[in-house]
Design a protein around this motif. Structure first.
Motif, mmCIF file in Angstrom:
data_model
loop_
_atom_site.group_PDB
_atom_site.id
_atom_site.type_symbol
_atom_site.label_atom_id
_atom_site.label_comp_id
_atom_site.label_asym_id
_atom_site.label_seq_id
_atom_site.Cartn_x
_atom_site.Cartn_y
_atom_site.Cartn_z
ATOM 1 N N LEU A 62 2.258 32.203 32.883
ATOM 2 C CA LEU A 62 1.916 30.961 32.219
ATOM 3 C C LEU A 62 0.891 30.092 33.438
ATOM 4 C CD1 LEU A 62 1.886 28.616 30.389
ATOM 5 C CD2 LEU A 62 4.007 27.815 31.560
ATOM 6 N N ILE A 63 1.324 30.095 34.506
ATOM 7 C CA ILE A 63 0.396 29.118 35.488
ATOM 8 C C ILE A 63 -1.067 29.726 35.757
ATOM 9 C CG2 ILE A 63 0.371 28.596 38.109
ATOM 10 C CD1 ILE A 63 3.271 28.216 37.771
ATOM 11 N N LEU A 64 -0.984 31.233 35.699
ATOM 12 C CA LEU A 64 -2.440 31.610 36.069
ATOM 13 C C LEU A 64 -2.973 31.837 34.727
ATOM 14 C CD1 LEU A 64 -1.273 33.974 38.871
ATOM 15 C CD2 LEU A 64 -2.701 31.901 39.096
ATOM 16 N N ASP A 65 -2.623 31.884 33.661
ATOM 17 C CA ASP A 65 -3.081 32.169 32.407
ATOM 18 C C ASP A 65 -4.054 31.081 31.850
ATOM 19 O OD1 ASP A 65 -3.447 33.943 30.239
ATOM 20 O OD2 ASP A 65 -1.334 34.298 29.995
ATOM 21 N N LYS A 66 -5.142 31.648 30.857
ATOM 22 C CA LYS A 66 -5.959 30.569 30.515
ATOM 23 C C LYS A 66 -5.515 30.196 29.212
ATOM 24 C CE LYS A 66 -10.130 32.024 32.824
ATOM 25 N NZ LYS A 66 -11.251 32.596 32.757
ATOM 26 N N ILE A 85 1.675 22.322 29.892
ATOM 27 C CA ILE A 85 2.874 21.347 29.903
ATOM 28 C C ILE A 85 3.807 21.833 28.731
ATOM 29 C CG2 ILE A 85 3.871 18.993 30.146
ATOM 30 C CD1 ILE A 85 1.242 18.285 31.668
ATOM 31 N N LEU A 86 3.156 21.728 27.681
ATOM 32 C CA LEU A 86 3.950 21.910 26.485
ATOM 33 C C LEU A 86 4.774 23.363 26.328
ATOM 34 C CD1 LEU A 86 4.593 20.354 23.977
ATOM 35 C CD2 LEU A 86 2.729 21.938 22.781
ATOM 36 N N ALA A 87 4.029 24.303 27.112
ATOM 37 C CA ALA A 87 4.554 25.594 27.294
ATOM 38 C C ALA A 87 5.717 25.726 27.906
ATOM 39 C CB ALA A 87 3.568 26.550 27.756
ATOM 40 N N LEU A 88 5.783 24.944 28.975
ATOM 41 C CA LEU A 88 7.052 24.720 29.970
ATOM 42 C C LEU A 88 8.061 24.272 29.204
ATOM 43 C CD1 LEU A 88 5.825 22.477 32.920
ATOM 44 C CD2 LEU A 88 6.356 25.044 32.912
ATOM 45 N N MET B 386 -4.690 16.213 37.328
ATOM 46 C CA MET B 386 -3.260 16.481 37.106
ATOM 47 C C MET B 386 -2.229 15.654 36.968
ATOM 48 S SD MET B 386 -3.092 19.510 40.306
ATOM 49 C CE MET B 386 -1.532 19.958 39.713
ATOM 50 N N TRP B 387 -2.516 14.411 36.488
ATOM 51 C CA TRP B 387 -1.736 13.182 36.291
ATOM 52 C C TRP B 387 -0.596 13.755 35.337
ATOM 53 C CZ3 TRP B 387 -0.930 10.835 31.743
ATOM 54 C CH2 TRP B 387 -1.985 10.731 30.675
ATOM 55 N N PRO B 388 -1.242 14.404 33.998
ATOM 56 C CA PRO B 388 -0.102 14.673 33.258
ATOM 57 C C PRO B 388 1.000 15.662 33.922
ATOM 58 C CG PRO B 388 -2.348 15.269 32.235
ATOM 59 C CD PRO B 388 -2.519 14.887 33.644
ATOM 60 N N PHE B 389 0.486 16.696 34.767
ATOM 61 C CA PHE B 389 1.486 17.530 35.428
ATOM 62 C C PHE B 389 2.558 16.466 36.184
ATOM 63 C CE2 PHE B 389 2.402 19.711 39.312
ATOM 64 C CZ PHE B 389 3.202 20.692 38.719
ATOM 65 N N LEU B 431 15.305 22.728 31.029
ATOM 66 C CA LEU B 431 14.511 22.149 31.938
ATOM 67 C C LEU B 431 14.105 23.112 33.220
ATOM 68 C CD1 LEU B 431 15.560 18.440 32.102
ATOM 69 C CD2 LEU B 431 13.471 19.436 31.098
ATOM 70 N N PHE B 432 14.722 24.392 33.238
ATOM 71 C CA PHE B 432 14.863 25.450 34.292
ATOM 72 C C PHE B 432 13.149 25.478 34.635
ATOM 73 C CE2 PHE B 432 14.085 29.596 35.716
ATOM 74 C CZ PHE B 432 14.725 29.765 36.887
ATOM 75 N N PRO B 433 11.930 25.563 33.989
ATOM 76 C CA PRO B 433 10.857 26.080 34.308
ATOM 77 C C PRO B 433 10.386 24.705 34.800
ATOM 78 C CG PRO B 433 10.881 26.844 32.075
ATOM 79 C CD PRO B 433 12.329 26.206 32.175
ATOM 80 N N ILE B 434 10.608 23.522 34.420
ATOM 81 C CA ILE B 434 10.110 22.344 35.101
ATOM 82 C C ILE B 434 10.648 22.240 36.378
ATOM 83 C CG2 ILE B 434 10.010 19.821 34.706
ATOM 84 C CD1 ILE B 434 9.663 20.208 31.782
#
Lengths: 580, 580
Positions: A62-66, A85-88, B386-389, B431-434
């Motif tokens: 996900l992190i590298l994906d477009k 963020i939603l995907a997380l 990156m503020w939403p992140f 919440l594991f991925p976050i």
């Protein structure tokens, strides 16, 4: 065509999965399904680890994906951040049913789990077989990064059928299996041969599995981001570039720089690039091995720490006394422990790779290549010029050691005493300037060893990288300490054995032999000694336990015991009872 | 002319000093003179520290000098190495008489010391006044680096006359002075108000003084090697160079790069260079202050460690139990301790300067200058994008903390218990991925904090930079541990008080009041408690001591004591003695 079919497939599988998610949600179980009972030992540790592995690998992709979400194809640059963020949150929910099916413990849920995992597996394998290459970083990167997902899905597709089959054939074994589990927990208090029987907490299994997958993903990324580039540069190296390099003095050349006559220098440059590649791959392999070794060491240390804490030896584990009780901080740290372990493994690998790559390149270009070709002898020249200096330092250190041993230390029969003080003071004074230079070398060594130690142990959360007085300021060690608190306070084996006994007392229809074996387990758990359990001791303990059991059931016998007879107060009672 | 006069002067002073060395050598004292009694407390700590300071500063000058020995002018490149090594041994011998004159303890030796230190002082001051500039690095560097030497020599030239005068007037005070010294050592076992009375071991005074001089020398070198260069570059900045910088994109420019119209950009470049200079000086000042603070902290920690070890609390100081007895290694470490402390202070300052300079430059060019000028907004753009992140991560952490506090933790009257386990497991899973991303930030923080901690505490030998299990692999901490062993085993205050009592018993012509005060000292030393000594306890202890003293002198009274009367065996003897 491939993207279209992919989108259709993903949409289709999603629909199917969605429907199944609903079905398993309403499958006779009220309320939400628990994903896994992280604090209780279960037989399905592998299954949980597999789902977490899928989740983490999806995060890496996900992190590298477009296009982070399969629902939204071709997102724009500005909205991509929000979709990611939603995907997380989307992916954990997406894979939730795969996990929940196992905790329901019903045949239908196992069946749903089977179908769901097969479906996921087929979709992913099909995707990758259909379109193995992608334009991302390196053409096979996408495929290689999906390997852990596919492996985990294959594991799931085998695990669920096994659960289903077992639910048909071995319904009766449940209780004995539970007892076996308690056996497993119990036996870990016994010494080494039973090491493999030790039931590691689910959270730790998860964190170590995630860390290993993280090492794979980071190493893969490091590999495909650099090695193909070096290979392309090496293949495309021309004589014009070589002339430039020779003019900058980066490549040695005897002849003046003429583009036409650079065959030898071109080969040298290619050889240098090949050396760089070899260094990079070697250091990467070394990093991966070291990180995996450290993760294994974490397991061993964790087992020792748990054993010590179960036996109440808090100061063997922590530097200061801790209260092993849940608290807000402890719960938060427990929740994020596996994630921290994963993230630390990633970062640790990166740091190690940077350090080892620089070291190996330095070693290659300053030691190996000069020895081979006889050029770039900078290091050897420095050593050659400075040999009297090094010799002086070595001689000074040896002289001090010899003098300390033979002159300043008087050995009596048992203890050593200082002697020849005046000579000691004179030598101390005269060698002060040389010792300063020795101290500079010791300081460099201090810097190197502390840096290397911290880099190698970065992925270990059970070790603080700070000094013992301030060790909890290290966020990793802080999380580990709190994690241990929750684990020890919530899943102590003695407590578990006691709970099982209570459960069996309320269910007296169980086979009578089981109760006896459980009671026997109690004996072993109650022995906090670390000495290997000899056969005699074991028999003695069993005899004592049976005695206690007998006395509990026949309280009237207590008065006739030897200790009761020799006890003065009991004596008095007996005497006064005898008198009338 | 100046070099010639210098050479003559140095040669002359050398001859004079040589003659005096011989004289003081044969001055009625057989054998070699001790430079200083490092293990025994003396009144002349300042004098010893001053001579070591001269020695260390000479070493600093020597390393960068082209003519290491004053005897050999204009040495060639090839032989310079050997001369420098010889100089490492020559300088301690050269300054030896300055130190030895004080330990002889005779009026003539004090007189010789006076003359010698005045002579040295005048020669050095004359040299520097005659020729304050030198072509080395920076014209005033040579003069500035000689300041510690001259200050130390001034101290010596005042100390020796003071000693001489005291030897004429206060001969009788020697014995009472000795007792006062013991008082000083003794009182350190009492609490805070007497902190300044504490006699720090001579070796530690030396090492801290040397470390401070080392900080001065290294900071001076760092300052004069960089700041004048930056100033020269800034003054000589031309528009042609600015055009190049603009073309490389290092300097922002609205107008196209035309050499004639670059006034604004030239000012920008000069401003950037000025900022660099300010950053460099600020970080250097910060480093010096930090290093000095850490050295002070070393003194405090060392005092606590010594107190703990004197009272036998080995585990308060070391992680594992140690035997406090001299050994070969301990003697070698003790000999080189001051030198190690000095070298580590130098290296620590260098490391800190590199780190703080990079940090301050980063902060200036990515935060302050963009805020001022509105260009180079890279960092702010990244934060903005990156503020939403970041918000997601912060929200996730807050949510977990709130949930842990209000949902997962049941507070009974005294203890807390885990509750809502199913929800806890679900949140943990979702919440594991976050949490992995939070873990990456925690990992970066772990890296930063361990790096900073190690850099800041590099100069402290009493702290190991490694984990507590392997802390003695740190060469600095290893040396410190062994140094402590020798100090504690060889100069325990109780032992010293005892030795003084023995000395006074063999010399009964001393005033009788002194014996009593010594005996009283013994009471305080024997009390290993850390609680402040209350008046009652003190009186009680004194009463006990007097009692013991009385009983020792009148053994016949022992039988009449209360404990002796109640003791059964003594009772029996008394009874049997009474019977006939």
């Amino acid at each position: 065509m491939a993207p279209v079919s992919l989108a259709v497939l993903v949409g289709l599988s999603l629909l199917v999965k969605r429907r199944r998610l609903h079905r398993s949600c309403w499958n006779g179980v009220p309320g939400l399904l628990s994903p896994a009972n992280f604090l209780e030992e279960e037989g399905n540790q592998g299954l949980v680890a597999a789902v977490f592995g899928i989740l983490f690998s999806s995060l890496c992709v996900l992190i590298l994906d477009k296009d982070p979400l399969p629902l939204v194809a071709h997102s724009s640059q500005s909205t991509r951040e929000y979709w990611k963020i939603l995907a997380l949150l989307y992916y954990p929910a997406f894979y939730y049913p795969l996990l929940a099916c196992a905790t329901v413990g019903h045949r239908i849920s196992y069946l749903v789990g089977c179908l769901l995992s097969w479906c996921h597996c087929v979709v992913h394998v099909w995707q990758k077989v259909d379109c193995p290459q992608s334009p991302k970083i390196y053409r096979y990167y996408s495929m290689l990064s999906y390997i852990p997902i596919i492996l985990c899905l294959v594991l799931l597709s085998l695990w669920y059928p096994a659960l289903l089959i077992r639910s048909f054939t071995g319904q009766e074994e449940t209780l004995s299996k539970e007892v076996m589990k308690i056996h497993g927990v119990t036996l870990d208090l016994q010494p080494a041969p039973l090491f493999l029987c030790f039931q590691i907490p689910l959270k730790l299994v998860l964190s170590i599995t995630m860390a290993v997958i993280a090492v794979y993903q980071v190493a893969l990324l490091l590999l495909v981001a650099v090695v193909p580039t070096i290979q392309i540069v090496r293949a495309g190296m021309t004589k014009d570039v070589v002339v430039l390099l020779v003019q900058f003095g980066l490549v040695p050349s005897e002849s003046p720089a003429v583009p036409g006559d650079m065959e030898k220098e071109l080969n040298t440059v290619k050889y240098y690039l090949w050396s760089l590649e070899v260094c990079y791959i070697c250091s990467l392999v070394l990093c991966c091995l070291l990180t995996c070794a450290m993760l294994l060491r974490t397991l061993v240390m964790h087992r020792n720490n748990l054993k010590a804490l179960y036996q109440g030896a808090v100061l063997d584990v922590f530097y200061k006394a801790h209260i092993l009780r849940p608290s807000r901080q402890a719960i938060v740290c427990w929740m994020s422990f596996a994630a921290f372990q994963t993230a630390f493994a990633c970062l640790g690998l990166l740091i190690q790779q940077v350090i080892f790559f620089i070291c190996s390149v330095g070693f290659t270009f300053f030691v190996i290549i000069p020895l081979q070709s006889g050029t770039n002898m900078y290091l050897f020249k420095i050593i050659q010029n400075m040999w009297p200096f090094w010799l002086t330092l070595v001689v000074a250190v040896i002289v001090q050691n010899l003098a300390a041993h033979y002159q300043f230390l008087e050995q009596h029969s048992l203890q050593k005493e200082l002697t020849n003080r005046r000579a000691l003071y004179i030598v101390t004074y005269l060698l002060f300037p040389i010792n300063v230079l020795v101290g500079v070398l010791a300081g460099v060594w201090r810097m190197v060893i502390s840096g290397l130690y911290n880099a190698v142990h970065f992925c270990q959360l059970d070790i603080s990288l700070l000094n013992r007085g301030v060790e909890t300021f290290d966020p990793g060690y802080h999380a580990y300490c709190h994690y241990l608190k929750i684990e020890v306070s919530q899943s102590h084996p003695v407590m578990k054995a006691f709970c099982l006994m209570l459960l069996q007392l309320t269910r007296p229809e169980g086979p009578p032999g089981l109760q006896a074996s459980n009671v026997e387990e109690g004996i072993q758990l109650m022995q906090p000694k670390k000495v290997p359990l000899s056969r005699t001791r074991f028999k003695q303990s069993r005899a004592r336990w049976w005695l206690a059991y007998t006395l509990l059931n026949n309280p009237s016998l207590t008065a006739c015991r030897k200790t009761a007879l020799s006890d003065p107060t009991a004596n008095g009672t007996q005497l006064s009872a005898c008198k009338p």
